[in-house]
Design an enzyme around this catalytic site. Structure first.
Site, mmCIF file in Angstrom:
data_model
loop_
_atom_site.group_PDB
_atom_site.id
_atom_site.type_symbol
_atom_site.label_atom_id
_atom_site.label_comp_id
_atom_site.label_asym_id
_atom_site.label_seq_id
_atom_site.Cartn_x
_atom_site.Cartn_y
_atom_site.Cartn_z
ATOM 1 N N SER A 42 -6.443 4.012 2.501
ATOM 2 C CA SER A 42 -6.701 4.275 1.084
ATOM 3 C C SER A 42 -6.788 3.019 0.223
ATOM 4 C CB SER A 42 -5.613 5.195 0.509
ATOM 5 O OG SER A 42 -4.340 4.602 0.661
ATOM 6 N N ASP A 333 -1.062 3.909 -9.096
ATOM 7 C CA ASP A 333 -0.242 5.081 -8.817
ATOM 8 C C ASP A 333 0.887 4.672 -7.881
ATOM 9 O OD1 ASP A 333 -1.245 5.020 -6.232
ATOM 10 O OD2 ASP A 333 -2.396 6.879 -6.404
ATOM 11 N N HIS A 336 -0.830 2.633 -4.810
ATOM 12 C CA HIS A 336 -2.083 1.868 -4.841
ATOM 13 C C HIS A 336 -2.173 0.955 -6.047
ATOM 14 C CE1 HIS A 336 -2.873 5.707 -2.673
ATOM 15 N NE2 HIS A 336 -3.261 4.833 -1.765
#
Ligand SMILES: *[C@@H]1O[C@H](CO)[C@@H](O)[C@H](O)[C@H]1NC(C)=O
Ligand SMILES: *[C@@H]1O[C@H](CO)[C@@H](O)[C@H](O)[C@H]1NC(C)=O
Ligand SMILES: *[C@@H]1O[C@H](CO)[C@@H](O)[C@H](O)[C@H]1NC(C)=O
Ligand SMILES: *[C@@H]1O[C@H](CO)[C@@H](O)[C@H](O)[C@H]1NC(C)=O
Length: 368
Positions: A42, A333, A336
């Site tokens: 991610s 977040d 990340h």
């Protein structure tokens, strides 16, 4: 028409000068045929998980993701650009599309195969992500498409001149976290597990080498014990989970050693490792130097450190907080980083000196 330059206009309105167009098809190729292929998790996924059957936990295609730069939630796990977007820009390539995007795109400048939640192990989030081996299979498929469209010689040239940039490993170690006990389990043989992760990563690197790939770039695993999501699990709540970061350090040592060995074994193999762990730690320790305020707290989310993974309000928890100034944050977040942090990281990957990126940086890999 070799030598003729052509100007492409991309949907974002960014103009990119590229070096020549292929005569038999109306395809413009990147300078020296050096494209950029992105693999991993991610930290690099720019929207592939929008197109797979997964759950919202592995997706970021909703508000407030994407607000800063793209002005819409593209699926990037960030307020704006991610590291590969900025690296592509530094390499004078267009922003790379996600491989699974349904539009007809040539991919000759490269493409992004990364998938949020993915690991080097097939078992990591199995069924919800595109694991690293499958990402490599997609690359192989793409080489066949290049052969058909551009001819075998150009396809071979693109594969060997291009750079393969990886972010992988962090999620494999996530399975060792046991939120109930706040401990990393099992207490014993982390090295054995690290060897399995590195073994599987090596398999993929060798597969790409056998396909013709020669230039490999890696961002190693960061201090994962300091992610807001992990800090929030630590009961006393004030520190990073040091035992978890220690596993990242084991991984990173094994990765560097393995790449050094591969360079000895595989003719023409060249690599770059960016010490993401060290740069990240430096930003956590000296945030003001980089313009960040409290680097332990995410911009978006709820609970301690905004680490409860509620950003966007649709993963079970409706209420969440969103910071006023995202540029003051290292983390967007719970897991990340922000657009602004990505610009620093990308710069270290592209331009970093030997202390942070070695034995070559990405700019040098592109020049070979
Ligand atoms: C998507 O995955 C879910 C759960 O794994 C499954 O029940 C469903 O049939 C899948 N849908 C499709 C279209 O494959
Ligand atoms: C790859 O991972 C599997 C578990 O998914 C493990 O059984 C296997 O030994 C690993 N391969 C290498 C080369 O380490
Ligand atoms: C808090 O937790 C950390 C990590 O588990 C530990 O190292 C530290 O000693 C704890 N501090 C207190 C005051 O309990
Ligand atoms: C290498 O880069 C790092 C990070 O920017 C910096 O701290 C260091 O001074 C540089 N080292 C040299 C030898 O230039």
């Amino acid at each position: 028409m070799r030598g003729l330059s052509c100007l492409l206009v991309f949907s974002l309105g960014i103009f990119i000068q590229v070096s020549y167009c292929h005569s038999s098809v109306t395809t413009c190729l990147p300078e020296k045929n050096a494209a950029l292929f992105i693999l991993g998790d991610s930290l690099f996924d720019n929207g592939n998980n929008n197109y797979i059957n997964t759950t919202i936990s592995y997706q970021a295609n909703y508000y407030p993701y994407g607000e800063t730069f793209f002005k819409y939630p593209s699926g990037r796990f960030s307020d704006g650009r991610m590291i590969p977007d900025v690296v592509a820009e530094l390499a004078k390539l267009p922003i790379l599309p996600p491989y699974l995007h349904p539009g007809r795109v040539e991919h000759v400048y490269g493409v992004n195969f990364a998938s949020g939640g993915a690991g080097a192990l097939r078992e990591t989030a199995q069924g919800f992500v595109i694991d690293l081996k499958t990402q490599a299979i997609y690359l192989k498929d793409l080489k066949n498409v290049f052969s058909q469209r551009l001819g075998k010689a150009i396809a071979e040239d693109i594969v060997s001149k291009s750079v393969y940039l990886f972010s992988i490993g962090g999620n494999d170690y996530g399975s060792l976290l046991n939120p109930d006990s706040n401990l990393v389990l099992p207490p014993g043989d982390h090295q054995g597990f690290v060897d399995i992760v590195i073994g599987n990563l090596t398999d993929v690197v060798r597969e790409i080498y056998n396909l013709g790939g020669r230039k490999f770039g890696f961002a190693n695993v960061g201090p994962i014990g300091c992610l807001p999501a992990v800090r929030a699990l630590v009961k006393n709540g004030s520190t990073c989970l040091e035992e978890f970061s220690a596993i990242a350090r084991l991984h990173n040592a094994a990765l560097s050693k393995r790449l050094y060995e591969l360079e000895k074994q595989l003719k023409g193999f060249k690599y770059s490792v960016t010490d993401f762990y060290a740069i990240f730690s430096e930003m956590l320790n000296n945030p003001t130097k980089y313009g960040f305020k409290d680097p332990s707290v995410a911009c978006c989310g709820g609970g301690l450190y905004r680490g409860d993974q509620s950003c966007g309000g649709n993963k079970g928890i409706k209420e969440y907080e969103l910071c006023d100034n995202v540029n003051e944050h290292l983390f967007f977040d719970s897991n990340h980083v922000t657009d602004r942090a990505s610009q620093y990281f990308a710069d270290f990957i592209w331009n970093g000196n030997h202390t942070v990126t070695s034995p070559y940086n990405l700019k040098q890999l592109f020049q070979f």
